[in-house]
Design an enzyme around this catalytic site. Structure first.
Site, PDB file in Angstrom:
ATOM      1  CB  ILE A 637      -0.899   0.408   1.496  1.00 49.23           C
ATOM      2  CG1 ILE A 637      -1.561  -1.513   1.557  1.00 49.23           C
ATOM      3  CG2 ILE A 637      -1.804   1.212   1.617  1.00 49.23           C
ATOM      4  CD1 ILE A 637      -2.834  -1.278  -0.512  1.00 49.23           C
ATOM      5  CG  ASN A 639      -1.289   7.337   0.864  1.00 45.44           C
ATOM      6  OD1 ASN A 639      -2.169   7.555   1.615  1.00 45.44           O
ATOM      7  ND2 ASN A 639      -1.306   8.854   0.379  1.00 45.44           N
ATOM      8  N   PRO A 640      -2.392   4.630   2.751  1.00 49.43           N
ATOM      9  CG  PRO A 640      -0.739   4.144   4.308  1.00 49.43           C
ATOM     10  CD  PRO A 640      -0.802   4.734   3.907  1.00 49.43           C
ATOM     11  CE  LYS A 641      -6.666  11.599   5.156  1.00 53.20           C
ATOM     12  NZ  LYS A 641      -6.320  12.710   5.826  1.00 53.20           N
ATOM     13  CD  GLU A 712     -12.458  -1.550 -11.359  1.00 52.91           C
ATOM     14  OE1 GLU A 712     -13.015  -1.418 -12.969  1.00 52.91           O
ATOM     15  OE2 GLU A 712     -10.213  -2.044 -12.740  1.00 52.91           O
TER      16      GLU A 712
END
Length: 745
Positions: A637, A639-641, A712
C-alpha cells in the site's frame, strides 16, 4: 483562447526524506476541490462561448424521414440547429487494433453521429441545438420534431436470450474455457447445486455528468472533456476530424468520477466538436442526468446458470457457469462474468461459457469491476448455497478448494494470500460467534444474519510515457498524461518519485490530465498506479545515474542531488521514458507487449474477503446492513489513507448494486425508464454502515514496489456477501438483484 494552465497543487505536509511511500499523506487535489478552485470540464471560460443541448431519438430502430427545426431556430438566442442534413461531415468510426492504435478503438458506439439518418437505439442523439445561453438551448431542443419510419427492434432481453451466440473473447479473455468433463462430473457428484442468477443493467451516476467544451482555432482543436483516457481521446478525435493528432489537445485535469463510463468517447464529445466547427465559436455541451443515461453506456444485464458438484467432504468436482449478456447492434463490450469462476477455486472439471445477444439498445460499456462484479455475485452466492447443502461453514468450503496453481491456466500465482485474508478477517469480524442455522439469530424485531464472500479482480499493466525533471533548487517535476478522478493518483506518484530520487515529498510537483503531456494509460481496470509507477521508477533511476556521474565529476558524491547540480552550474537534469515520435510510439508498443508477456507468466490478481452483517425486520422485510469488514490481499500500500477511501468507495458501489440499483428498460420500445436520479436509486449515507477495511500489505514481488491495483476489487463479492447474510437472517435465498423489499418479505 485560454493559456496552458498548470494543475493546481496544494502545499503538502512535511514527510521525511525517503519515507513517503507507505505514509497516509493527504490528497494533493483535496483543498482545490473543497474550496472550488478546481475547474472541471464544463467550468472553463472562453470568449463567445455557446451552449448546446442534444435531441434524442424516440424510437429504437428505424430511419429519420423528416426533421423540422423551424420552431427551435425561432427561439431567441438560438445560433444553430444541426442535424444529419446540415452538420459538418466527419470520418466514420474506424475499428482499430487495440494493441497497435488505441485511439480509433475507443468509440462508445459505431454510429456516425449527425451524419446518418439511421437510428439504432432509443436515445441516440439525432440533433443538437446551439444557443447563446443554456436556457435557450434547453427550451429549443424539445421543439425539434422528427418523423420516422420504424423497424422492428430487439429490445426485450428476456425475450431475446434464445438468440445468444458464443462470445469470441479478446486479447486477455477467452469466450469459452473448458477443463475435463464438467457436465459428466456434475451428474455423478455426491452433492450438487444447479442454479440460475440474474443481474439487471446498471447506469453510471458519477458526481460530474459527462461534459465537453470544444474550441477550434483554425485546424487546431482543444477539448476539455470528462475523459479517463486523454491520449486515446485525442487520437480518436484527430481521426474523426481528419487532422494530425498533434493538432488536437484533450484536457481533463479534474474528473468528478468515471468508474469506466468515461473511457470510451461518447456522442456528446464528438457532437460538441462538430458544433464548434459549424458555428465557429466555442461550444459547451453538458449532459443532464437523463441524457447521460440515454447517450452513454452502462453495465449490461445478465442471466447466469451456475452449477457446482462436490464430494461430501466439500471438494469441488465440477464447476459450470453459462452466462448471457447483451451488446448493442452498434457496439458494446464482452462482460467477463465468468472471470472469478475461472480463477478462484480448484475444481477438477470446469466449463465456463460467455454468450452474447445483440440488441437495439445503447451499447454497454465498462462499469467498475466489469465482469467480476457480476461474476462474484453468481459464484460466491452459489458457493454459499453449496456450503448449506453440505452443512459446512462457507469459509471452510472455500479454503478446502484453495488451488496451488491457477485452476484454468495452471500458472503459478505471483502472490495469493486469500487464506490469510479470510483467517484475519474472520477473527476481526467475529465470524466464530455466528450461529450457522438460518433464522437463528435475532435482536428484538430484527432478524440478524452474517455472510461472507471472496473478492477478486485481475491485475493489468499498460504502458506510460513519463518525463521527470530534477532542478538545482531541490525540486522535481513529474509529467505524465494520467488521470485524477478522486483516487489520489498525483499524490501517490509524488510519493513514489520522492523516495526514488531521495528528496522530500513536498519538493515533488506532478502535472497530469493533458494529452500534451507524455501519454499516460487509461485510468481503468485498476492499472494506472502500477503502470505509471513502472515508468516513474525507470525515469528516476536514469536521473539518479546522471546525478551520480555528475557528482563524481564535481566532487559532490554523498551530497544531496541539488548540491551536485549547483556545483556543476546545471539548472536541471531530465530523464524520459518513451516519446511521441513515430519511433517512440513503436517502442511504446514494444514495451507494452514485453510487459504483457512478462506479466502473463503469472496468475496475478487482487483478492479479499468480504464480511457483512445484516438486519431484516421480521414484520416489514426492511433490510439494513449493520456491519462491514473487507480484508484484502492487494500488495504493498503506497498511501493507506487514500487506499482505505478507494476500498470503502468500492464497497459502497457494491451495496448499491446489491440493494437498489437497476436500469429499467421498457420491453416494448427499448426506452430507459430510470434515466435520472428520481427513478434510479443510489445508496445514501443512511444506507451505509461503518465500513472497516484492512489489508495484509504484502508486496507482490512481480510488480513495481509490490503494487497491486485496488480500485475495483472492493466492489467484488459485496452483493454476494449481502445476499448470503440475508439468507442466514431469513432463510430466504435471493438470486435476482437488486434485493428489493418484496424479496425479503
Amino acid at each position: 483562447m485560454t493559456t496552458h494552465a498548470k494543475t493546481p497543487v496544494d502545499p503538502a505536509p512535511s514527510v521525511p526524506v525517503g519515507g513517503a511511500v507507505g505514509r497516509p499523506v493527504d490528497r494533493r487535489d483535496g483543498h482545490a476541490k473543497v474550496t472550488g478552485a478546481a475547474r472541471f470540464s464544463a467550468e472553463h471560460h472562453y470568449p463567445d462561448l455557446t451552449y448546446a443541448t442534444m435531441v434524442h431519438a424516440t424510437i429504437a430502430r428505424g430511419t429519420i424521414t423528416a426533421i423540422d427545426t423551424a420552431a427551435a431556430v425561432a427561439v431567441p438566442g438560438v445560433v444553430a440547429v444541426l442535424t444529419h442534413l446540415n452538420a459538418p461531415r466527419i470520418r466514420p468510426v474506424r475499428k482499430g487494433n487495440i494493441v497497435r492504435d488505441l485511439g480509433p478503438s475507443v468509440s462508445g458506439t459505431e454510429v456516425n453521429y449527425l451524419n446518418t439518418d439511421q437510428v439504432f437505439w432509443d436515445g441516440q442523439p439525432i440533433a443538437v441545438v446551439v444557443a447563446q445561453t443554456s436556457v435557450a438551448a434547453n427550451e429549443a431542443a424539445p421543439l425539434v420534431t422528427v418523423t420516422y419510419r420504424e423497424q422492428q427492434a430487439r429490445v426485450d432481453f428476456a425475450a431475446e436470450q434464445h438468440n445468444a451466440t458464443p462470445a469470441k473473447g479478446d486479447l486477455t479473455f477467452a469466450g469459452t474455457k473448458k477443463k475435463g468433463d464438467a457436465e459428466a462430473a456434475l451428474a455423478t457428484a455426491q452433492v450438487s447445486v444447479d442454479l440460475r442468477y440474474t443481474t439487471p443493467g446498471l447506469q453510471h451516476n458519477t458526481i460530474e455528468p459527462h461534459a465537453t467544451i470544444a474550441v477550434w482555432s483554425g485546424d487546431h482543436l482543444t477539448v476539455h472533456d470528462t475523459t479517463q483516457s486523454t491520449d486515446a481521446s485525442h487520437k480518436y478525435l484527430a481521426w474523426r476530424f481528419g487532422v494530425p493528432a498533434a493538432q488536437v489537445r484533450v484536457r481533463a485535469e479534474f474528473v468528478g468520477g468515471a468508474f469506466g463510463g468515461k473511457f470510451a468517447v461518447w456522442p456528446g464529445t464528438v457532437i460538441a466538436a462538430m458544433a464548434a466547427k459549424a458555428v465557429g465559436r466555442p461550444v459547451r455541451l453538458a449532459l443532464s442526468r437523463k441524457a447521460v443515461s440515454r447517450a452513454a453506456g452502462g453495465r449490461t444485464a445478465s442471466t447466469n446458470r451456475i452449477a457446482l458438484g462436490a464430494t461430501r467432504d466439500g471438494r469441488l468436482t465440477a464447476l459450470i457457469q453459462d452466462s448471457i449478456t447483451h451488446v448493442g447492434s452498434v457496439g458494446g463490450l464482452l462482460e467477463a462474468t465468468s472471470s472469478p469462476a475461472r480463477h478462484l477455486y480448484g475444481a477438477k472439471n470446469m466449463l465456463t461459457r460467455q454468450n452474447l445477444v445483440e440488441m437495439d439498445l445503447l451499447p454497454n460499456t465498462w462499469l467498475r469491476a466489469p465482469g467480476e462484479a457480476i461474476g462474484s455475485f453468481v459464484l460466491e452466492s452459489a458457493m454459499d448455497e453449496l456450503a448449506y447443502e453440505l452443512a459446512m461453514d462457507p469459509i471452510d468450503l472455500r479454503m478446502r478448494n484453495e488451488p496451488a496453481t491457477d485452476p484454468t491456466s495452471g500458472k503459478k500465482f505471483s502472490q495469493r494470500m486469500l487464506r490469510e485474508a479470510f483467517e484475519a478477517g474472520a477473527e476481526r469480524f467475529g465470524w466464530a460467534d455466528r450461529n450457522p442455522s438460518p433464522r437463528s439469530m435475532r435482536d428484538g424485531e430484527w432478524l440478524v444474519g452474517m455472510g461472507a464472500a471472496t473478492a477478486y479482480h485481475p491485475v493489468l499493466r499498460l504502458v506510460a510515457d513519463v518525463k521527470v525533471r530534477l532542478s538545482n533548487d531541490g525540486t522535481a517535476l513529474v509529467q505524465c498524461g494520467f488521470h485524477e478522478m478522486g483516487m489520489a493518483a498525483a499524490t501517490v506518484q509524488a510519493q513514489i518519485a520522492a523516495d526514488a530520487l531521495g528528496i522530500a515529498y513536498e519538493k515533488v510537483r506532478v502535472e497530469y490530465g493533458d494529452s500534451d503531456l507524455p501519454p499516460g494509460p487509461m485510468a481503468g481496470n485498476s492499472n494506472q498506479t502500477a503502470t505509471v509507477a513502472t515508468s516513474v521508477l525507470a525515469a528516476c533511476a536514469e536521473l539518479t545515474r546522471k546525478v551520480t556521474a555528475l557528482a563524481r565529476k564535481t566532487g559532490t558524491t554523498g551530497q544531496e542531488p541539488a548540491a551536485t547540480l549547483r556545483a556543476a552550474h546545471t539548472p536541471f537534469l531530465e530523464a524520459s521514458v518513451g516519446s511521441t515520435s513515430r519511433l517512440g510510439s513503436l517502442r511504446s508498443q514494444g514495451r507494452f507487449l514485453a510487459t504483457f508477456l512478462k506479466d502473463q507468466r503469472w496468475s496475478k490478481a487482487a483478492r479479499g474477503a468480504q464480511f457483512c452483517e445484516v438486519r431484516v425486520n421480521a414484520d416489514t422485510g426492511e433490510l439494513r446492513i449493520s456491519r462491514w469488514l473487507g480484508m484484502f490481499d492487494v500488495g504493498h500500500i503506497i498511501n493507506p489513507k487514500t487506499a482505505a477511501s478507494q476500498l470503502r468507495g468500492s464497497i459502497v458501489m457494491g451495496i448499491g448494486m446489491a440493494m437498489s440499483e437497476q436500469t429499467l428498460v421498457d420491453p416494448r420500445n427499448g426506452r430507459t425508464m430510470s434515466a435520472g436520479l428520481d427513478s434510479y436509486y443510489l445508496p445514501v449515507h443512511a444506507d451505509i454502515p461503518p465500513i472497516d477495511v484492512a489489508w495484509l500489505n504484502e508486496p507482490d514481488k512481480s510488480m513495481p514496489l509490490g503494487i497491486i491495483g485496488l480500485g475495483e476489487v472492493g466492489m467484488t463479492g459485496v452483493a454476494a456477501a449481502i445476499a448470503n447474510a440475508v439468507y442466514h437472517a431469513t432463510g430466504r435465498r435471493i438470486r435476482d438483484l437488486p434485493i428489493s423489499l418484496d424479496k425479503t418479505l
